[in-house]
Structures are given as C-alpha cells and as structure tokens.
Design an enzyme around this catalytic site. Structure first.
Site, mmCIF file in Angstrom:
data_model
loop_
_atom_site.group_PDB
_atom_site.id
_atom_site.type_symbol
_atom_site.label_atom_id
_atom_site.label_comp_id
_atom_site.label_asym_id
_atom_site.label_seq_id
_atom_site.Cartn_x
_atom_site.Cartn_y
_atom_site.Cartn_z
ATOM 1 N N HIS A 1 -11.044 -6.382 9.177
ATOM 2 C CA HIS A 1 -11.776 -6.162 7.922
ATOM 3 C C HIS A 1 -13.072 -5.398 8.190
ATOM 4 O O HIS A 1 -14.035 -5.531 7.442
ATOM 5 C CB HIS A 1 -12.128 -7.497 7.247
ATOM 6 C CG HIS A 1 -10.953 -8.205 6.654
ATOM 7 N ND1 HIS A 1 -10.043 -8.908 7.403
ATOM 8 C CD2 HIS A 1 -10.538 -8.312 5.371
ATOM 9 C CE1 HIS A 1 -9.124 -9.418 6.601
ATOM 10 N NE2 HIS A 1 -9.403 -9.078 5.367
ATOM 11 N N GLU B 1 0.809 -1.215 0.000
ATOM 12 C CA GLU B 1 0.000 0.000 0.000
ATOM 13 C C GLU B 1 0.849 1.274 0.000
ATOM 14 O O GLU B 1 0.497 2.262 -0.640
ATOM 15 C CB GLU B 1 -0.945 0.004 1.215
ATOM 16 C CG GLU B 1 -2.131 -0.947 1.113
ATOM 17 C CD GLU B 1 -1.770 -2.419 1.310
ATOM 18 O OE1 GLU B 1 -0.616 -2.703 1.704
ATOM 19 O OE2 GLU B 1 -2.626 -3.289 1.069
ATOM 20 N N PHE C 1 -9.335 -3.292 1.570
ATOM 21 C CA PHE C 1 -10.196 -2.990 2.716
ATOM 22 C C PHE C 1 -9.615 -1.731 3.362
ATOM 23 O O PHE C 1 -8.395 -1.569 3.399
ATOM 24 C CB PHE C 1 -10.200 -4.140 3.740
ATOM 25 C CG PHE C 1 -10.992 -5.349 3.289
ATOM 26 C CD1 PHE C 1 -12.298 -5.553 3.713
ATOM 27 C CD2 PHE C 1 -10.425 -6.261 2.419
ATOM 28 C CE1 PHE C 1 -13.027 -6.651 3.276
ATOM 29 C CE2 PHE C 1 -11.146 -7.367 1.974
ATOM 30 C CZ PHE C 1 -12.449 -7.568 2.410
#
Ligand SMILES: Cc1ncc(C[n+]2csc(CCOP(=O)(O)OP(=O)(O)O)c2C)c(N)n1
Length: 657
Positions: A464, A397, A420
């Site tokens: 999540h 990320e 997510f």
C-alpha cells in the site's frame, strides 16, 4: 445436420451461404499464397465460418463486434473492402494500421469492428465498456465479443462476464469451443462439462449452439439480440465447432487424433448447408459456380491491388507523433477567488468540475459511490451525478481498465480510481498493451485517466506504499502526471481528463491531508509537460517530483542553500528544456525520486543530462532514490528505505565537490 426446423426467408438463406463462401474461398487462396511465401502467418477459421457469419448477420451495422483471429467471416460479412484487408495482412498503408500491426489486430470505427490484441482476454472487458456507453446513451444496441475456449481460462474472461452481469450490460459473449487452444485440448483447459455452464456462476443466461449449423447460429443469435436490445442483459453462448487446421498454418495438427478430424470433416458448415440449399432448390450447381466465380474474381482483383501497393515508408516523425492522439491544450483563465484546501480536496474539486463540464465522463472504481472512495475523493458525487456516471466496480482492475477503453471507443471519457496505486498491477495488461498502443496501432485513442493514490511514509507496508510510475513512463503511448501541490493537482487533473490520451495520474497519499494551499475555486487547467521552477539559485539543480519536492524544500530551507528546484509535475511528457537550461546554468545536478533506484525515471534523466549537457557539468550527475527493496512497514525501516535523509547528505557532498 438439422436445417429443417428453422423458418428463414430464402433471400437470407442465400445471403448466409454467400457469407460463408467468401471467407472460405479467401482462405483457400491464402493457403496457396502462404505456401508461396507471399503472406505471413495465418490463423485459419476454416470450418468455423458459420459462427462469424451467423453472428454478424444478426447484428445491426451500427452495433460493435469484437472478433478474434479466426473470424475472417466477421470482416467479410461487415463488408470491408477486400483490398484493404489484404493490404492489412501485408503491412501496407491501405490496411488499417499503416503497417504497424498484423493480421486481424486492428479495429475500424467505420465498420464498427474492434480487433483483438494478442493477449486475447482484454477485449471481453472492452465489450463491456462499449455496451455500457450504449446503455448510458440510451441506445438499444447489443455488443458481440468473441473468445476461444482457451481464452476463457484467462482472468479477463471471468472479470468481464462478472461486470457485465452485475451491470446488466447487453453483451453477447461468444465462445468458440473448437476443441484445442494451440495444442491444448479442451479437457486440459477447463473442468466443467460445458463452458456454457459457467453462466450459472455469473447469474447469466447461457446457451449451447451448434456452431457448424449456420441456421441454428443465425436464428438463435438473431432472436437473442432482438430480445437483449429490449431487455439489456449479458448472454453467454458456447458454440460447438472444431479447428480443422493448425493453430497457425506452420504448426500443423499432429496432436489432433485423425478420428476427430474425420468426425468433424463431415460436419463442415458449408458443404452440408450447400446440400440443404440444393435440396430446396434455392441453389443449383450453376448458381454455386457463378457465386464462386464472382467471389474468386473479387479476390483476384483485390489481391493484385494490394500486391501492387508500395511498401510502407518509414517516417520517424510520423511514427513518433502517431503514438498519441493530437491534443490542443487550451489555457483557461484562473479565477481570483482562492480557497485554502488540502491536496485531496483539490483533486476532488477538479474531478467534480470535470464531471460538470463533460457530461460524457464516467468514473469507475472500488467503493467510490456512496462510500466516496477510501480516500473520500468522490464523496457526494453519486448524489450530484447519479449511479450511471459514478460506478462502484466489482474487485477487478483488469476488466475495469478494459471497460474504460470500451467507453472511449464508444465516445465517452473515463476516470478509473485505483484504490491504491499498488493494485494497478492486476490491471497492468490492458493499460500497457491495450490503452497505450491503440492509437499508434489503429488510430483509436483511449480517453482514460487512471488515478493512482501512491507513495510511502504512511507505515502501510509493501502493498500500500509503492510509487510505481516507472512501470508506465517506460511504455510509449501513456502520459504520466505526478503533481506535488494542490493547485497543480487540480489543474493538471482537469487537463488529463481533457486530453484524449491515456493518463496515469499519481496522487501522493502522504500529502493528501497534510498539504494545504490557496487554490482557485473555479475550474482551470494547467499544461502537461511543463515543469515548475520552485526556487532559483546558481549552486546546484535539484530535479524531483511528488513527495521529493517537499523533502527538497525542507533541506534547502534548513541548510539555507540557494539552488534551482525543479518540480517536474509531469513525467511523460517530460520538460527536458527546463532541466537542461538549469543544469547548463548550475553545472551540478541531483535527481531525487521516491521510487527505488534501479530502472527509475531518475536514471533516464541522468543519462539524458550526461548526453546533452556533459560540457557544462562540474560534477558527476547524482541520483538519490529509495533503497532497492520492497517498501518496509516498521517506522525505522521505512524511514531509512526512503531517500529523505540520504538526500541531505548527498546534496551537501555535491555542493562540496
Ligand atoms: C496471454 C496470452 N497467452 C498466450 C498466448 C499464446 N496463444 C495465442 S492463441 C492461443 C490459444 C488460444 O486458444 P483459444 O482461445 O481456444 O482460441 P483458438 O486459437 O482455438 O481459436 C495461445 C496459447 C497469447 N496470445 N496470449
């Protein structure tokens, strides 16, 4: 030092000498000014000039370069007027940051330089984005980015090299191995024999270069760049050199053995090269003197210009305004043709139409290409827009967010899909430190939207289910959008993409497939910073967003309560006017959020209401939020973690107050 083997024209030989002399003489002058307390902190690059000068001399002026704190030679070789550099170091307006950032922490599109942020690593991924933009635009450019050997231990180094390798990006990763990272010797920083060996792990070409030999640096980098322009690929270069002064001037070099200093002193890149040029009669003592005089004259003149400049003046409104790039919101007509679709479809449609409208928009994320993303928002996009613009990323990320920043610097737009919202934590640093602060610091916007599938109620446990908007509403420079309905989601996403500022766009997973609405078929936009008044009543104001909106509607319907129901829709900017007007009317307010209580946005809204509407209040301001625990997995735990049921009771109590 071996200079003989390199066949380079005399004119270039002389340019390279002049190129190294300038930063050296500036630094020598600076050391005096430092002792006099006339300049602030300084990170010396004495002894490392050949790398900066050799690399910049190998690049075309239109090719971007991302230097570090010891690369004064990059700035001087790119021809930045010295008075502007000096003003920058003194925090004056003629610098590059209006006094908002120090030293080399700035960029300039004019000189195609993108300066570092203190966190070191993120710029490696930014270089990937700049190079990617060049590749997509069909421009045969190389992007050069620097790091020290200390910086190679950061995850960003690994992530950026890996992305560049997988995507064949023409990035020159320049590692200046100068022996020490602050006080930490290289042997405590990495275990492999050479940093260049790491290239093998990425399937990347790599070379070791004597960083104190200007001719070796220049000729090798020059050849490589020429080849990389034709055959795009990343290359890792390890420049061997040494840091001859302290990490920064005040900290000294006590921890460096004298012997090492002596060994490297005789390898000085300038004096050795000078001797070589004297031997070749390209230089004479007279020429050296005259060159030095000219440079010293230039330094003195520019220093007095910078010292003569006034201090920057504080202007509150300018400070606040410059956090964001100005954005002229343009209303679009909303078509009369509607279709009943789910939230997830509305987002997908909004994104697809923005891809059609903006040919320079690139989407990146894990599994978003053929697979269509885990929530299928980008299903079919590859077929329509191709792999160039719909990019599966490796699992990283941080460098992906940095890459998005690089795309923006090089004239493109980016949407990043977090698989997510929870996983944004591993991309947190570039968002809050790079994207958020760039425009304020040096006027460079981050035209990036980060899509955040978030929220609980789906039995997905602590990793999540989070709704982590408060991590970002706290950070000046970001915008935060959090729609609760398909119509809003589609229109707000279109605006978020049009807006040149970084936007975190929250999409509630539990609403993706459960919520339908009649949504305009054509492209349209909705303004950021405008809440929606969904119900009107005089008994109480309910301020909420996201899933909270639907919980509130249910309670109002079940209990037949008439209340003002405000769906914030965007959290930054926040529509305070709508909140205040409603509270002044009803005299009672409850703020409902799915996020945990402490430090959530409800707390700030509550404080603002108390500060601005106190005289109108008939009851204490109430906040209703999730428990201050991680999001639990089991149904009964999650149901009681969420504020859904507590809200009903709290609302009734407030009405009865
Ligand atoms: C993320 C982060 N951690 C720690 C620091 C503090 N710091 C600044 S420079 C530096 C050493 C960097 O060493 P290296 O990358 O080898 O570059 P050099 O200073 O030797 O040129 C450290 C630890 C920082 N700026 N950022």
């Amino acid at each position: 030092m071996n200079y003989q083997e390199f066949k380079i024209e005399d004119e270039i030989l002389l340019d390279l000498y002049r190129g190294m002399l300038k930063p050296r003489l500036i630094e020598e002058k600076l050391l005096i000014l430092l002792r006099q307390g006339k300049v602030s902190k300084w990170f010396s690059g004495i002894g490392q000039e050949a790398i900066s000068v050799g690399v910049v001399s190998s690049l075309k002026p239109e090719e971007y370069i991302l230097p570090m704190h010891r690369n004064l030679g990059v700035f001087t070789t790119r021809g930045i007027p010295l008075n502007r550099l000096f003003s920058q170091w003194q925090g004056k307006a003629n610098g590059f940051t209006n006094g908002r950032d120090r030293s080399f922490h700035f960029g300039t599109q004019e000189f195609k330089i993108v300066g570092m942020i203190s966190h070191l690593g993120p710029q490696l991924g930014v270089a990937d984005g700049i190079a990617l933009a060049d590749v997509l635009k069909g421009q045969k450019n190389v992007t050069a980015v620097f790091t020290g050997e200390g910086g190679t231990s950061e995850g960003d180094f690994h992530e950026a090299l890996n992305i560049a390798a997988v995507w064949d990006l023409p990035v020159l990763f320049c590692v200046e191995n100068n022996g020490y990272g602050l006080s930490t010797p290289a042997r405590e920083q990495f275990k492999c024999q050479n940093l260049a060996d790491k290239g093998v792990g990425y399937g990347m070409e790599s070379h070791i270069i004597d960083g104190n030999n200007i001719l070796e640096v220049y000729s090798k980098v020059n050849d490589l760049c020429a080849d990389m322009r034709e055959n795009p690929r990343p290359v890792l270069l390890e420049f061997l050199t040494f840091r001859m002064r302290g990490h920064e001037e005040a900290s000294g070099t006590k921890y460096v053995p004298d012997k090492l200093m002596e060994q490297w002193a005789v390898k000085d890149p300038i004096s050795n090269y000078e001797e070589f040029l004297l031997g070749k009669q390209i230089l004479t003592p007279e020429i050296i003197n005259s060159l030095k005089k000219d440079i010293q004259h230039e330094i003195e003149g520019n220093l007095s210009a910078a010292f003569g400049e006034e201090e920057v003046l504080f202007n509150k409104s300018k400070e606040l305004t410059d956090v964001y790039k100005h954005f002229d919101y343009k209303e679009t007509k909303i078509s009369k043709v509607y279709k009943n679709i789910r939230l997830v479809d509305a987002i997908s449609e909004g994104l697809r139409q923005s891809m059609q409208i903006h040919p320079n928009l690139v989407i990146m994320g894990q599994d978003i290409a053929e697979y269509g993303g885990v929530f299928k928002v980008t299903e079919g996009f590859v077929k329509e827009f191709g792999h160039g613009r719909v990019r599966n990323t490796p699992l990283c990320e941080s460098a992906v967010v940095s890459t998005a920043m690089g795309l923006s610097i090089n004239g493109m737009k980016a949407v990043v899909e977090m698989q997510f919202a929870d996983f944004v934590s591993t991309g947190f640093n570039p968002i809050v430190n790079y994207l958020a602060k760039s425009h304020y610091r040096w006027g460079q916007n981050a035209d990036v939207v980060i899509r955040m599938p978030c929220g609980a109620g789906v039995g997905a446990g602590p990793f999540h289910s989070q709704t982590n908007e408060a991590w970002f509403t706290k950070t000046p420079g970001l915008k935060v959008v959090y729609p609760a309905f398909p119509i809003d989601a589609k229109g707000l996403l279109a605006t978020a993409i049009n807006d040149p500022n970084p936007v975190l766009f929250f999409e509630h997973k539990a609403l993706y497939r459960s919520l339908y609405q009649e949504v305009p078929v054509d492209y349209y936009t909705l303004p950021l910073g405008k809440a929606a008044m969904l119900r009107e009543g005089t008994s109480v104001s309910i301020v909420t967003y996201g899933a909270g909106v639907h919980w509130a509607i249910k309670v109002l319907e079940d209990e037949a309560i008439e209340a003002d129901l405000i769906d914030l829709r965007t959290l930054m900017p926040l529509d305070l006017e709508t909140i205040y007007t409603s509270v002044k009317k009803t005299g009672k307010v409850i703020i409902l959020q799915e996020d945990t209580m402490f430090g959530g946005i409800a707390s700030d809204i509550a404080a603002l209401i108390v500060e601005n509407c106190f005289e109108y209040l008939d009851a204490p301001v109430k906040r209703c939020a999730s428990l201050d625990t991680p999001v639990p997995f089991a149904k009964s735990l999650e149901a009681n973690y969420l504020p859904k049921d507590r809200f009903r009771i709290m609302l009734k109590n407030l009405l009865a107050y």
